[in-house]
Design a protein around this motif. Structure first.
Motif, short mmCIF file in Angstrom:
data_model
loop_
_atom_site.label_atom_id
_atom_site.label_comp_id
_atom_site.label_asym_id
_atom_site.label_seq_id
_atom_site.Cartn_x
_atom_site.Cartn_y
_atom_site.Cartn_z
N TRP A 55 13.09 -42.23 -16.03
CA TRP A 55 12.76 -41.33 -17.13
C TRP A 55 12.55 -39.92 -16.61
CZ3 TRP A 55 8.37 -44.51 -19.95
CH2 TRP A 55 8.95 -45.61 -20.58
N SER A 56 12.89 -38.95 -17.41
CA SER A 56 12.58 -37.56 -17.12
C SER A 56 11.13 -37.28 -17.51
CB SER A 56 13.50 -36.64 -17.92
OG SER A 56 13.23 -36.78 -19.31
N ILE A 57 10.66 -36.10 -17.16
CA ILE A 57 9.32 -35.69 -17.59
C ILE A 57 9.23 -35.74 -19.12
CG2 ILE A 57 7.70 -33.76 -17.69
CD1 ILE A 57 7.72 -34.91 -14.96
N PHE A 87 1.55 -32.33 -13.03
CA PHE A 87 0.36 -31.77 -13.67
C PHE A 87 0.72 -31.10 -14.99
CE2 PHE A 87 -1.15 -31.97 -9.24
CZ PHE A 87 -2.33 -32.69 -9.45
N ASP A 88 1.86 -30.43 -15.04
CA ASP A 88 2.30 -29.83 -16.30
C ASP A 88 2.51 -30.90 -17.37
OD1 ASP A 88 2.25 -27.35 -15.13
OD2 ASP A 88 4.42 -27.25 -14.76
N ILE A 92 0.55 -31.06 -20.91
CA ILE A 92 1.24 -31.08 -22.21
C ILE A 92 0.73 -32.25 -23.05
CG2 ILE A 92 3.48 -31.50 -23.31
CD1 ILE A 92 4.73 -29.95 -20.94
N LEU A 93 0.55 -33.40 -22.43
CA LEU A 93 0.04 -34.56 -23.16
C LEU A 93 -1.33 -34.25 -23.77
CD1 LEU A 93 1.06 -37.44 -20.75
CD2 LEU A 93 1.74 -37.24 -23.15
N LYS A 94 -2.19 -33.60 -22.99
CA LYS A 94 -3.52 -33.24 -23.50
C LYS A 94 -3.40 -32.22 -24.63
CE LYS A 94 -7.03 -35.29 -21.42
NZ LYS A 94 -8.09 -35.99 -22.17
#
Length: 514
Positions: A55-57, A87-88, A92-94
């Motif tokens: 999977w990609s980010i 970390f990015d 983004i999820l947060k």
């Protein structure tokens, strides 16, 4: 599902080819052991292996955003410049509304936990060292409380206190590994489809204390090796063999053999169990050269041993002494010869350049590689000839280089590796030239010799590889002789021009028509 264990994507980095040092094999079962411990304690957990799934980010963010869970534990692997992307992803999820508590575990976060918690406020905690029971305690706390206290006191867990200060209490490592449940096995068909061997962990730690290694500091100990019993290991192999028809195994141990005579006897017992039960299997492992001796090796080969990764590190006596390897060049040679007598061509851990390298040590290394016939293919040769010691946080060599240097302004991932210039200026210049040549070779090998295999007959391809391999060895030898007999310094422009000319020679060999 209450808890997710994430193996995140590992973005490709064309500038780096040192995966063998930044993601030690001994870490590959962390997630599986954590899952088995949680399930044994009736805690619902899902493993999401984005790395295995390719999977990609972006794909990983999409998949995670569709799930509901309370705790996200991430196996964080050091990826050099690409580390920031992980970390990015979590940031983004947060930002997108993830409310789950985020914890990191693994080698890299164990040694970088202070910087991680200082730099990334969306990371709630870091597991330091052996992860299974720390994450079990964390999961229990998360599931039993609506809001986890910032002052939670869990051994092995690094957190921020109410004043923002990072606090941590050491957890001792597990002493009786036989009491651990077998690691969870998931996506076995995909592993087999991708040709990934089934890993077994027979031990943790190492009885050595090499200056370039952070294995024992990871466990918070020195000179301590812990092994599962031969019967316990065999029972796991037998289960996988009979229930899943798995016949190809690799031990993820950093050091397969335990110390001294008991260590040899344990491996012989394992071999005898495999033979007595007529298991038709193959397996491999990693070990030190001084552990290779004939009787235990003969029994292991009869039981199915076909693959050995040998931690040689150097063919130079002074370098071996600096590394505190407690092995000699002769022991390295004898180990290689004995393995070959039993039909095993080992692969090698080898450090061509290190901070204290001299022209003499480089020459000794090169002559050792030639004498032992180790440089057999362009991929192997290119890796061996340019491999430079990496200084990661947690190793004693890192501390020698960094010392009292204030690294508080460095990003958590860039500060994890200590850059250095080889003290001998001539060796440093030579290293730059060779690195340029070998990295060019490695970057072009897949397109030249792997993707085109279907269009080349085996003989032509083999001959082309031989030409390239011999070119690499010859260029290294000639360039080394040039540096040995000529004064320096060389300017950056001179190094670039020298590299350009030599790379042209390599590319000519690489694309030479038969």
């Amino acid at each position: 599902m209450s808890i997710v264990l994430l193996e995140p994507p590992r973005p490709k980095n064309p500038k780096r080819f040192e995966d063998v040092v930044n993601a030690p094999l001994s870490a590959c079962l962390f997630t599986d052991y954590i899952a088995s411990i949680l399930r044994e304690n009736k805690i619902s957990v899902e493993i999401i292996n984005a790395h295995l799934y390719d999977w990609s980010i972006g794909q990983t963010i999409t998949r995670l955003s569709k799930k509901s869970f309370r705790l996200l534990c991430v196996h964080a692997v050091y990826l050099w410049e690409k580390t920031q992307e992980i970390f990015d992803m979590l940031s983004i999820l947060k930002s997108d509304g993830l409310t789950a508590y985020i914890n990191l575990y693994g080698y890299y976060p164990t040694f970088a936990y202070k910087k991680i918690l200082m730099d990334f406020p969306f990371i709630d905690s870091v597991t330091v060292g052996e992860p299974e029971f720390t994450i079990l305690d964390l999961a229990r706390r998360i599931l039993s409380e609506k809001n986890i206290s910032v002052e939670v006191n869990i051994p092995g867990l690094a957190i921020r206190n109410r004043n923002g200060k990072v606090i941590f209490h050491q957890r001792p490592p597990v002493q009786d590994l036989d009491k651990l449940p077998y690691p969870a096995r998931q996506d076995m068909n995909l592993y087999q489809k991708k040709g990934i061997v089934t890993y077994i962990q027979g031990s943790r730690g190492c009885y050595g204390n090499c200056t370039f290694c952070y294995l024992n500091p990871f466990y918070g100990q020195t000179n301590q090796w812990r092994g599962r019993s031969a019967k316990n290991i065999f029972d796991e192999i037998f289960k996988l063999y009979t229930e899943y028809s798995i016949t190809n195994f690799y031990f993820s141990d950093a050091n397969f053999f335990g110390p001294g005579k008991p260590g040899k006897e344990r491996t012989i017992t394992l071999a005898e169990l495999i033979l007595a039960n007529n298991l038709d299997i193959n397996f491999g492992f990693e070990c030190r050269a001084n552990d290779i001796e004939e009787y235990s090796l003969s029994r292991l080969v009869m039981a199915g041993l076909t693959n050995v990764f040998l931690g040689l590190e150097s063919g130079d006596p002074a370098s071996l002494k600096r590394f505190k390897k407690h092995a000699t060049v002769d022991e390295n040679k004898k180990a290689i010869q004995l393995l070959r007598e039993y039909g095993i061509e080992p692969t090698f851990g080898f450090i061509m350049f290190e901070p204290n390298s001299t022209m003499e040590s480089v020459r000794n290394n090169f002559e050792f590689l030639k004498e032992m016939g180790i440089m057999t293919t362009p991929a192997v040769t290119a890796h061996l000839l340019y491999h430079r010691q990496t200084l990661f946080e947690g190793t004693s060599d890192y501390q020698l280089i960094v010392g009292g240097t204030d690294r508080s302004t460095a990003a958590s991932f860039t500060g994890y590796e200590a850059p250095y210039t080889i003290r001998d200026q001539k060796v440093e210049a030579f290293s730059e030239v060779i690195t340029n040549i070998c990295r060019t070779t490695l970057s072009q090998l897949p397109n030249t010799f792997i993707c085109k295999l279907d269009t080349l007959n085996a003989g032509t391809n083999s001959a082309s590889l031989d030409v390239l391999n011999n070119t690499l060895i010859t260029l290294f030898d000639r360039t080394l002789s040039h540096f040995e007999t000529n004064a320096i310094p060389y300017s950056p422009d001179e190094i670039r021009e020298m590299s350009r000319k030599l790379i042209h020679n390599v590319e000519t060999a690489m694309y030479k028509k038969e």
